[in-house]
Motif scaffolding. Structure first.
Motif, PDB file in Angstrom:
ATOM      1  N   SER B 154      27.430  48.791 -28.133  1.00  0.00           N
ATOM      2  CA  SER B 154      26.238  48.258 -28.521  1.00  0.00           C
ATOM      3  C   SER B 154      26.318  46.962 -27.694  1.00  0.00           C
ATOM      4  CB  SER B 154      25.892  48.103 -29.898  1.00  0.00           C
ATOM      5  OG  SER B 154      24.688  47.572 -30.042  1.00  0.00           O
ATOM      6  N   PHE B 212      20.376  55.993 -31.045  1.00  0.00           N
ATOM      7  CA  PHE B 212      21.142  55.660 -32.059  1.00  0.00           C
ATOM      8  C   PHE B 212      22.605  54.893 -31.756  1.00  0.00           C
ATOM      9  CE2 PHE B 212      22.281  59.815 -30.842  1.00  0.00           C
ATOM     10  CZ  PHE B 212      23.792  59.998 -30.764  1.00  0.00           C
ATOM     11  N   ASP B 252      20.409  54.566 -38.339  1.00  0.00           N
ATOM     12  CA  ASP B 252      19.949  53.065 -38.505  1.00  0.00           C
ATOM     13  C   ASP B 252      18.628  52.875 -38.653  1.00  0.00           C
ATOM     14  OD1 ASP B 252      18.287  53.806 -36.171  1.00  0.00           O
ATOM     15  OD2 ASP B 252      19.513  52.625 -34.624  1.00  0.00           O
ATOM     16  N   ARG B 253      18.379  51.599 -38.693  1.00  0.00           N
ATOM     17  CA  ARG B 253      17.051  51.224 -39.410  1.00  0.00           C
ATOM     18  C   ARG B 253      15.833  52.093 -38.572  1.00  0.00           C
ATOM     19  NH1 ARG B 253      14.845  46.963 -35.851  1.00  0.00           N
ATOM     20  NH2 ARG B 253      16.540  46.488 -34.115  1.00  0.00           N
TER      21      ARG B 253
END
Lengths: 160, 280
Positions: B154, B212, B252-253
């Protein structure tokens, strides 16, 4: 840090500014220094399209563009779009169908569609009009009239 | 906020030379700026120097036989309007069209998207599925890395502190597709995405999943289940099962893990259908 002069052309006129900080966005230069308040600040993160202007004829988010990165470019804002052939047609189409309610998002929509007409010609597939409009948010019209204005623009061009 | 120092080299040599003199941890590279300015707005940009790529002659798009080389600062909008990209690399076209809005794509660049390497990038999965390579320009010349090796996590890449992304190379035109699930049809971030391509030279599929953290990934085992050029429904189902059961999908969110795993089968079916000419 040294001063950062900036030269632009805005709505056909040369603009010279003595010192524009590197971190200043084109949106803030237009509104704050040049008093062109027709360009609106919405989300300030590239999500709503309210700040759309033309940079060298292409629809551009002025909140995600550093003023210094637009050096020497030709900027067109809503204040100047009426003297542009495509821009005038977009304004007239919005007026004809009443595609405006509170008006806050309207400059961004007009600039986005003007940019599309310049880039792709009005005979572009209607899907391209919708894709262009997909970058602009409106919270009161429900989009219906705006989409009708876009459809009228395309129909008008096809009949030319 | 303290102002930054702006450097705008006009040639590749000037750019590399400028980068060598700037402290790497205090220098940000500015391409289109559509992601970088987000950090600036949020006060997350710790850089003191900004190296702008805008004057470099890197806004190029070159087809050489089956190979496409894209200059790193070419606006995504120019890429999507190239008629050959539309017909020869449809998956790339769909990935590009998934990024932001038209107005955003007038500034956003392929190099910027790769360099920033967001976990939900729409372009990294497509580039993975197309076996794309990144050309990096540094003080000792250029080196080329696969996108798979370039993207490390990321917002982490293999770009060295004195290197710039010069170009991205896609080795061959391919039947390909990119499909994604998101809340709004335009201008939204994916919950889950799948890119596929079929190589006419080795007669194999590539499958990449994305949306993701930490990064989009290639799934070679799943791709083998697809078999030849025209996978039948059971082959697609087996590939989807492989991904659903084994891919390192996480929550994740934006979406839960369970929801994402449920999206695998419909997305893969659509992607294969689109790539084999059946429409998305």
């Amino acid at each position: 840090m040294s001063a950062h002069p900036l030269r632009l052309r805005v709505n056909g006129r040369p603009v010279e500014l003595a010192d524009v900080p590197v971190t200043e966005r084109l949106l803030d230069t237009l509104r704050g220094r040049l008093d062109l308040k027709g360009t609106k600040e919405g989300c300030r993160t590239g999500g709503c399209g309210a700040c759309t202007v033309l940079v060298d004829g292409r629809s551009t988010l002025s909140c995600l563009t550093l003023a210094q990165e637009a050096a020497e470019a030709e900027i067109t804002t809503i204040e100047g779009v009426g003297s542009d052939a495509e821009g005038h047609r977009v304004q007239a189409a919005f007026e004809a169908v009443g595609a405006v309610q509170c008006g806050y998002c309207t400059p961004g929509f007009v600039m986005a569609l003007t940019g599309l007409l310049k880039e792709r010609g009005a005979a572009a597939p209607f899907g391209e009009f919708l894709e262009e409009l997909g970058g602009n948010l409106c919270r009161c019209t429900g989009y219906g009239a705006i989409v009708r204005a876009a459809a009228a623009l395309r129909a008008e061009a096809a009949s030319r | 906020m303290a102002d930054l120092d702006l450097v705008t080299p006009a040639t590749s040599d000037e750019a590399v030379a400028a980068l060598r003199t700037l402290p790497p941890e205090e220098t940000a590279i500015l391409a289109g700026g559509t992601d970088l300015l987000f950090d600036l707005e949020e006060g997350r940009l710790s850089a003191r120097h900004l190296l702008s790529l805008r004057r470099l002659p890197w806004r190029t798009l070159d087809w050489n036989g089956p190979t496409l080389t894209i200059g790193s600062t070419l606006p995504l909008r120019t890429l999507e309007l190239d008629p050959e990209v539309r017909t020869r690399l449809p998956g790339l076209l769909e990935g590009v069209r998934a990024v932001g809005s038209v107005a955003l794509r007038h500034r956003a660049t392929l190099g910027g998207n790769l360099g920033r390497s967001a976990p939900a990038s729409d372009l990294v999965p497509v580039l993975l599925a197309l076996d794309a390579e990144v050309e990096l320009l540094g003080p000792t010349g250029t080196r080329t890395l696969s996108v798979d090796r370039f993207v490390q996590g990321s917002r982490r890449t293999a770009r060295g502190p004195s290197e710039l992304i010069r170009a991205v190379r896609i080795p061959e035109a391919r039947p390909s597709a990119y499909v994604l699930q998101r809340v709004r049809p335009f201008h939204d971030i994916s919950h889950m995405a799948i890119a596929v391509s079929f190589s006419p030279s080795d007669r194999r599929w590539r499958v990449a999943v994305a949306g993701f953290p930490p990064r989009p990934i290639l799934l070679p085992e799943a791709a083998t289940f697809l078999g030849g050029e025209h996978p039948d429904a059971p082959a697609v189902l087996r590939a989807a099962q492989e991904i659903t059961e084994r891919a390192p999908i996480v929550a994740d969110r934006r979406a839960s893990e369970e929801y994402r795993r449920q999206l695998v089968r419909p997305l893969l079916e659509r992607a294969v259908r689109a790539a084999t000419g059946g429409g998305g």
